[in-house]
Design an enzyme around this catalytic site. Structure first.
Site, PDB file in Angstrom:
ATOM      1  N   ASP A   1       0.925  -1.333  -0.631  1.00  0.00           N
ATOM      2  CA  ASP A   1       0.037   0.160   0.225  1.00  0.00           C
ATOM      3  C   ASP A   1       1.334   1.553   0.354  1.00  0.00           C
ATOM      4  OD1 ASP A   1      -1.803   1.494  -0.386  1.00  0.00           O
ATOM      5  OD2 ASP A   1      -2.784   0.725   1.154  1.00  0.00           O
TER       6      ASP A   1
HETATM    7  C1  BGC Z   1      -5.181   2.979   0.213  1.00  0.00           C
HETATM    8  C2  BGC Z   1      -5.607   1.769  -0.283  1.00  0.00           C
HETATM    9  C3  BGC Z   1      -5.268   2.438  -1.744  1.00  0.00           C
HETATM   10  C4  BGC Z   1      -4.247   2.550  -2.278  1.00  0.00           C
HETATM   11  C5  BGC Z   1      -4.350   3.501  -3.900  1.00  0.00           C
HETATM   12  C6  BGC Z   1      -3.479   3.590  -0.549  1.00  0.00           C
HETATM   13  O1  BGC Z   1      -3.770   5.038   0.648  1.00  0.00           O
HETATM   14  O2  BGC Z   1      -5.329   2.600   1.506  1.00  0.00           O
HETATM   15  O3  BGC Z   1      -6.888   1.288  -0.646  1.00  0.00           O
HETATM   16  O4  BGC Z   1      -5.509   1.332  -2.824  1.00  0.00           O
HETATM   17  O5  BGC Z   1      -4.311   3.779  -1.469  1.00  0.00           O
HETATM   18  O6  BGC Z   1      -4.907   4.952  -3.719  1.00  0.00           O
END
Ligand code: BGC
Length: 758
Positions: free
Chosen positions: A305
């Site tokens: 993430d």
């Molecule tokens: C979130 C994810 C997301 C990623 C990309 C992160 O901050 O936790 O769920 O897919 O950002 O946008």
């Protein structure tokens, strides 16, 4: 001192990883061979680049909401750092034309590279393609789960995939498979609710919809199950804070949705940004390799993430340097780093590979998975896609599915004296902070990350107020906000308007949010909203309370003043119209709560509590939610009868057939979700009070009845024991459907009873 310990850690990792690699060899498919042939031509730089994912800002002139590709930055990313993937938008939804420009520029640059490997773009289309204008926005997952309708989940997945591909993107960071156990957690609305069975079945349907039979065709995308694992259960309730989850508990409640998603063929997985028992998941070889690969047999791409490798150093403090962080994460099993703002991952991984601290085979393994995904999603043949291939984008046909999903999700919780449906010609006051904003229908991840400018983008979509006005006619509807989210606003005007009305539709709840921005210190609804409810109730006019919110905020004081209560969750762009249809009776509600609605902020039990949590019958402080998981009324009535099982005793390997008759005993056609729960009387781990094991949704005309059939095997009744093994212990089980119950014995030849009874 640090040097010694780092070396020891590396030696330990490398030896355990080598063993792992040797035991994991699988027969190679033709595609695997093709991928390996490509890998054999790649330099280390090109391989490490494939494992690097940067955000669109990194290759753009302006960031956040005005992305225009910067050719120099793009060239640097693709030619110098060989980046394999780009993601995101965050601050705006773009037109399909603009997406075409962005993706074409990226793929044109990739086509100029030595091996012409396309870049894979990924996006968070978590309830429809939310970063492209004019797309179809669906209910958020928590609402979708309340439909108890797998077909709708499949269709929602399919249409989302179509519209993501129509935006020239082949990879969707969805579905969220985190278990929605903690009502405080600001992302609970992104989950499929609190029940492991509902979550895993609806999740698998979404994935099948996203990926179809061929993830490489022009209408399907690779799914990304997220956030593996235990992200949704932080002790504090706040986003990205530590969870404490024993292994047994993790396997019982959190793992099943991911195991099912792997079986459904999910191509990719995103890792939990938090930590469990002090171990960040991005650093956990146990979670990322032993469990994910060794037990679940997942062979797709594991992406981090946001910034999470860097956070191993900055936030978790388990890596003394950024370079150590890269080493730990890649050796634990990370394939791709969502870096996303710089090229440090690339630089450190290059160094680590040359120093032998990350083995070559680990890099090859990660790159193999990434390239395979690119082949499977058809990127080598069709890096961009044809704008003319998507005539149904944003169509009425797609909108109708979103409307149906919202109609089947919205949950009627109370309807005293049949105050609903509204009587013809009734004068209605619409009031409250969620009445006139799309933000309270769509939630976060709607046009922007926080969904904060949804009203600007969702032109032509009806707020709750607009939908009611359209349905009842402007003359029958007055509007006074009465309060903002947390402040009173001209409350006297609202009270005076209420005096002129027959019914008050009071819309309370939340605006949009996600992640840490949505953290709260108190589950209670802000005081101003309760004050508004009290002031309106003093008029003596009946209140229809609408809860438009992403999580079940405590509304007990306001709710006891209502004649009817409806939970709309975040039900998407069509949620206002669906609600208006329910208020007037054009739609018969059929949603059932996908989460337990708590009565008190400090009494947060899931429905699958332990017997101990029930308290004594005279105990005021026992299990006593405002509304339990599975609650939901209809304008018609259903009766259950003849619950039967095919045999009084179930043996290992056998199937129990369970049948029940359900009859529509009211005056209106209606849909009913039929839920089958099991309870084990005694087991070596204290059994849950009850657990959902199967469900079906049926549609009945007045007077009509249907026999619903479920098949149950011993596996469906299993739990995880104190050895972390999934077992079904012999003994007595009770099955409950509606008000019917039946008992039987499970007899096992292999598992002894551990309860002292035979
Ligand atoms: C979130 C994810 C997301 C990623 C990309 C992160 O901050 O936790 O769920 O897919 O950002 O946008």
């Amino acid at each position: 001192m640090r040097k010694i310990s780092t070396t020891l850690i590396v030696m330990f990792f490398l030896s355990s990883l080598t063993i792992n690699a040797q035991t994991k060899k699988k027969p190679q498919s033709a595609l695997d061979k093709k991928v390996d042939a490509l890998i054999s031509k790649m330099t280390l730089e090109e391989k490490v680049g494939q494992m690097t994912q940067v955000t669109l800002d990194e290759v753009s002139k302006a960031s956040y909401s005005k992305h225009e590709i910067d050719p120099d930055k793009l060239k640097e990313a693709v030619q110098k750092y060989h980046v394999g993937s780009i993601l995101n938008v965050m601050g705006a939804a773009y037109s399909r034309e603009h997406w075409h420009e962005i993706i074409s520029a990226i793929q044109d640059e990739a086509a100029k590279s030595r091996l012409k490997i396309p870049v894979i773009y990924g996006i968070d289309a978590i309830h429809g393609e939310n970063y492209t204008q004019g797309s179809t926005l669906f209910p958020q997952e928590i609402a979708l789960a309340a439909t108890f309708n797998r077909d709708l989940a499949y269709q929602q997945g399919e249409i989302t995939a179509y519209e993501v591909r129509a935006s020239y993107i082949p990879w969707n960071f969805s579905p969220v498979l985190d278990l929605g156990k903690s009502p405080l957690w600001p992302r609970i609305y992104e989950t499929l609710g609190e029940d492991p069975y509902l979550g895993k079945t609806m999740g698998a349907s979404l994935i099948k919809g996203y990926q179809g039979n061929d993830v490489g065709d022009k209408y399907h995308v690779a799914a990304c199950m997220k956030h593996y694992l235990g992200y949704s259960f932080p002790l504090s309730g706040k986003d990205r804070t530590p969870s404490w989850i024993p292994d047994r508990y993790m396997r019982e409640y959190f793992l099943p949705a991911f195991a099912e998603a792997v079986k459904a063929g999910a191509k990719t997985i995103m890792i939990n940004s938090g930590e469990i028992n002090g171990v960040p998941i991005h650093a956990s070889h146990y979670m990322l390799t032993d469990v994910l690969r060794g037990e679940l047999h997942f062979d797709g791409v594991a992406v981090t993430d946001w910034r999470d490798i860097q956070y191993l150093h900055d936030r978790h403090h388990i890596a003394a340097t950024q370079k150590d962080a890269v080493m730990i994460a890649v050796n634990a099993g990370v394939d791709m780093s969502m870096v996303p703002y710089d090229y440090t991952f690339y630089t450190y991984l290059m160094e680590l590979a040359k120093e032998g601290k990350v083995p070559q085979w680990r890099i090859n393994e990660a790159v193999h998975r990434i390239l395979k995904l690119k082949f499977e999603t058809g990127l080598f043949e069709r890096p961009v896609g044809n704008p003319n291939d998507y005539p149904k984008y944003g169509s009425d046909e797609f909108r109708a599915v979103s409307f149906k999903a919202a109609s089947e999700a919205i949950t009627l919780l109370k309807n005293n004296n049949s105050v609903l449906p509204l009587k013809k010609g009734a004068k209605v006051l619409v009031t409250g902070p969620t009445a006139n904003t799309i933000r309270s229908l769509d939630g976060g991840w709607s046009y922007t990350w926080q969904g904060d400018v949804a009203d600007q983008f969702a032109k032509g979509k009806n707020t709750i107020l607009a939908a009611i006005q359209q349905k009842l006619g402007n003359d029958n509807v007055s509007y006074q906000p009465g309060a903002t989210f947390d402040q009173l606003k001209n409350i006297d005007d609202a009270v005076n308007a209420a005096k002129q009305a027959d019914v008050i539709v009071l819309c309370l709840g939340e605006l949009s949010y996600t992640e840490n921005v949505g953290n709260i210190d108190d589950l209670n609804l802000p005081e101003a909203q309760t004050q508004l409810a009290k002031a309106l109730a003093a008029t003596g006019k009946p209140i229809v309370l609408i809860l438009a919110e992403g999580r079940p905020r405590i509304v007990t004081d306001a709710e006891q003043l209502s004649s009817a209560t409806i939970m709309t969750y975040f039900s998407g762009n069509e949620g206002g119209d669906a609600l208006a249809g329910i208020l007037t009776g054009d739609i018969n509600p059929s949603g059932k709560l996908s989460i337990t609605y708590p009565r008190y902020a400090n009494s947060l039990n899931n429905y699958y509590r332990k017997n101990l949590e029930n308290g004594n019958p005279d105990d005021k402080h026992g299990y006593n939610p405002l509304y339990e998981f599975g609650s939901g009324l209809s304008y018609t009535s259903f009766s259950y009868s003849n619950l039967k099982i095919s045999k009084p005793e179930l043996k290992e390997g056998e199937t129990l057939t369970v049948t029940v008759d359900v009859k529509n005993t009211g005056q209106m056609q209606g849909k009913e979700s039929v839920l089958l729960y099991s309870s084990q009387s005694y087991a070596s781990i204290s059994p849950d009070f009850k657990r959902l094991r199967a469900y079906d949704k049926i549609d009945l005309k007045p007077g009509e009845s249907k026999t619903v059939t479920f098949k149950i095997t011993a596996k469906d009744l299993a739990f995880v024991n104190d050895q972390s093994k999934t077992v079904t212990e012999p003994g007595e089980f009770k099955l409950t459907i509606g008000d019917q119950t039946v008992s039987f014995n499970f007899v096992s030849n292999t598992i002894p009873s551990r309860t002292g009874r035979l």
